[in-house]
Design a protein around this motif. Structure first.
Motif, PDB file in Angstrom:
ATOM      1  N   LYS A  96       2.462  -1.481  -0.061  1.00 59.30           N
ATOM      2  CA  LYS A  96       1.668  -0.541  -0.850  1.00 59.30           C
ATOM      3  C   LYS A  96       2.187  -0.536  -2.289  1.00 59.30           C
ATOM      4  O   LYS A  96       3.404  -0.494  -2.509  1.00 59.30           O
ATOM      5  CB  LYS A  96       1.827   0.849  -0.218  1.00 59.30           C
ATOM      6  CG  LYS A  96       0.914   1.916  -0.773  1.00 59.30           C
ATOM      7  CD  LYS A  96       1.098   3.224   0.029  1.00 59.30           C
ATOM      8  CE  LYS A  96       0.314   4.363  -0.597  1.00 59.30           C
ATOM      9  NZ  LYS A  96       0.504   5.622   0.176  1.00 59.30           N
TER      10      LYS A  96
ATOM     11  N   GLY B 138      -4.316  -3.506   7.255  1.00 61.49           N
ATOM     12  CA  GLY B 138      -2.895  -3.344   6.931  1.00 61.49           C
ATOM     13  C   GLY B 138      -1.994  -4.285   7.712  1.00 61.49           C
ATOM     14  O   GLY B 138      -0.793  -4.059   7.834  1.00 61.49           O
TER      15      GLY B 138
ATOM     16  N   ARG C 197      -6.123   1.054   7.393  1.00 56.37           N
ATOM     17  CA  ARG C 197      -5.528   1.758   6.257  1.00 56.37           C
ATOM     18  C   ARG C 197      -6.572   2.167   5.249  1.00 56.37           C
ATOM     19  O   ARG C 197      -7.228   1.320   4.647  1.00 56.37           O
ATOM     20  CB  ARG C 197      -4.564   0.810   5.535  1.00 56.37           C
ATOM     21  CG  ARG C 197      -3.488   0.191   6.385  1.00 56.37           C
ATOM     22  CD  ARG C 197      -2.203   0.942   6.298  1.00 56.37           C
ATOM     23  NE  ARG C 197      -1.785   1.187   4.943  1.00 56.37           N
ATOM     24  CZ  ARG C 197      -0.521   1.053   4.546  1.00 56.37           C
ATOM     25  NH1 ARG C 197       0.398   0.625   5.380  1.00 56.37           N
ATOM     26  NH2 ARG C 197      -0.190   1.369   3.319  1.00 56.37           N
TER      27      ARG C 197
ATOM     28  N   ASN D  18      -5.124  -3.717   1.358  1.00 58.55           N
ATOM     29  CA  ASN D  18      -6.356  -3.024   0.942  1.00 58.55           C
ATOM     30  C   ASN D  18      -7.114  -3.766  -0.146  1.00 58.55           C
ATOM     31  O   ASN D  18      -7.894  -3.167  -0.897  1.00 58.55           O
ATOM     32  CB  ASN D  18      -6.035  -1.594   0.433  1.00 58.55           C
ATOM     33  CG  ASN D  18      -5.571  -0.664   1.519  1.00 58.55           C
ATOM     34  OD1 ASN D  18      -4.491  -0.070   1.420  1.00 58.55           O
ATOM     35  ND2 ASN D  18      -6.346  -0.528   2.574  1.00 58.55           N
TER      36      ASN D  18
END
Lengths: 233, 233, 233, 233
Positions: A130, A107, D205, A167
């Motif tokens: 995100k 992250g 994350r 991610n």
């Protein structure tokens, strides 16, 4: 012309395993012909060892297939989004190279800790926000491009020619297929160096602004003096 | 004579990829002819796979080009500064090898944790101080050499033949191109070992002075007994 | 007979670079002929690429040269000390492999965290104590052997056929040159796995005693059933 | 038919060193013929470089040898247990690959931190519970299979085709020998990425559920659109 575009795309895709920044089929390169608005991209899920020029798929800037028997990479809408929004780039690379992806999974952007980084990137390589459920469940690959574009609203995509999708993994771009892959490799290299720096010191030293300016600008812009382009000072 | 100098420089430069301590074009070796005051150095931005003896650039000890069609490495003023200040060295190596650069980015010297280190370096491989804005914006590559020289005011450059430039990377030197590259590789190796030691124990064990003395001195100096140079005891 | 001893020593030495556990000249293997009390060991400071059987040096169990033009490895007194004190071993290996040396520099033994470890070593691979100034300044290489022997006073050198010398690196031993090198490689492998385990969890899980027993004993001792030596159960 | 089964098993076993996920003899692949109830598995303790189709051992689903001169892998009862309990798998792979084993030794599953993971595994790759003394001292290899099966009581073995056995290492499975080895390699890759993420950020994350769904389901199940299987959207 389109044959040479496909050849450039093929050659750049084959650089990925040569640089060791691709595993399995996690990676693809595209190259755009700006005049015709045509993108030459790797087909989806084809192994690098079997890839030939006739496999390269041609799509327009909206990602619709123009030529080719195979399906284009599932990341095609992301590539096309970047071409539409970053008008001065000619090639896009996506990989899951292990150290850069490590940062994307942590992250964290890749902080600029040294001159290796500064030679290629004018500051931290940023990480995207995100994504929302709607973005993921809607036109996901397009929205992936959109969050990259959003992340660069206040950043110069020519000065920082790479990003980490949260991610997920790294994207890089440049003026040619070969240069974009070189940038993707440089990103992996600085991610590895940063990882080792974090191991030694959890709070490594950020590069000072003067040194960042010096290294980036001696390789880029009007006063560059690195390499064989002009007389060294 | 100068041909053999260029050949020695070429051979040493080609050792960098062989040892795996260079990526892209981040690395260069020079060798000096002390009698003539001529330095043979890698040209700037040329790929190792394409490098030939005729590409090697000859400069004087102030870095002015004496012979060669290409520009010398942009790091040439750093090399020349080291030759002027460290009179007993014959070769200089600069790389961005990943573990040693990790330490440079962490802002830490490479502590002497073991005999591998002690066999090559008589104590910690030091890191230079932060450069001033004036140094960076002035004759940057020359000033890089100056901060290295400053760092060795109270250190013996023959006993510790390497340094980390803060937020940049390693330099090493020696009596020949080959030996200097070997030293650069040994530095990368001990950086990697130290990195693993930090992973296992954030406070690893410094080598004790007696053991450091023993290992360094059995390979260096009048009483050395390692190798085939004299009868083993 | 002695020719075959030299050939075994040569072959085992050449396995070191093949397994990737040696860099520069940091490593050596010896093999002993127990009947004649003769040890065949690598010469000091000779590169692996140039090593041939006629370079292998023969010494007696006190380390005195019996045959050979070159000096034996400077670690010869350590090897001989191990042969004198561990009567059932036939070969000794010393390397500076990077992960195992990382543990030696961290001042930690390699804890038994899993079955890979248990298949080769019946418990933690221990680290020796700090050597005294007298030991270092006296017969250093012999004393290195002595601290290893001291460390095994309450340990079985056949069940744990390896050790880390503090701030130095690993030694391993076995019934043949090939087997001892395999053990040295297994040690490096479990050191790497343990290093990754520490990265993920600073307090990794020690193997439970039952599982350690199971794995070690299915490969070693009277009831072993792994491999092709006896009918599997 | 059985010849082709042995050939598939051989080819899959030989992929292990090609992917770099096996060291020494720590790894084996089996393939099952569901109609005949016959499993073709690597023999115990045979080096990969020497492995040929005639060495592959045939056993029934209880692990009893049906054909072959050599002993089957000591892990055979684990493989057979998985075939009996996971009816839709055709191949099983066991390795001690270094990063995945690092997690098994840390006592942690491999958390799903990114899309590389999500493309292969629909959530965390779980770790089994500690085995009891009775399980270890009894039919150990069979019980190893049983704790895997127990761990998947509330998990779908097709959606998460891999597991870590605590203090031991990874197992993976799939519809073919080749696919199962690819999955074992993907597991090692995501373990490495996760390890780097932990280095950078001790609290990396987790992937959000929507993104996990998106990536897993675009490659698996009725609506998959990755690759060349159906027209891309």
């Amino acid at each position: 012309m389109l044959e040479s575009l496909k050849e450039e795309s093929l050659a750049a895709n084959l650089l990925l395993p040569k640089f060791g920044i691709v595993n399995l089929t996690f990676g693809n390169v595209s190259v755009v012909d700006r005049e015709r608005g045509i993108v030459a991209i790797k087909p989806s899920g084809v192994a690098y060892g079997e890839l030939r020029a006739e496999h390269i798929v041609l799509v327009d800037l909206n990602g619709s297939k123009v030529e080719g028997e195979l399906n284009p990479s599932s990341d095609t809408p992301t590539h096309c989004c970047l071409y539409r929004n970053f008008p001065e780039i000619r090639a896009v690379v996506h990989t899951h190279s292990v150290y850069a992806t490590g940062f994307a999974q942590a992250g964290c952007g890749i902080p600029c800790l040294g001159t290796t980084h500064a030679d290629y990137f004018y500051g931290e390589i940023p990480v995207t926000r995100k994504m929302t459920a709607d973005e993921i469940n809607g036109q996901y690959e397009l929205e992936t491009g959109n969050v990259i574009v959003e992340r660069f609203r206040k950043l110069n995509y020519l000065d920082i020619p790479a990003v980490l999708v949260l991610n997920h993994g790294p994207f890089a771009w440049g003026k040619s297929g070969e240069k974009a892959v070189e940038t993707a490799f440089a990103m992996e290299l600085v991610a590895q160096m940063a990882c080792h720096a974090f191991t030694v010191n959890p709070e490594p030293r950020l590069i000072q602004q003067h040194l960042l300016d010096k290294h980036f600008l001696r390789k880029h812009g009007a006063d560059a003096y690195y390499g064989q382009g002009k007389k060294s000072t």
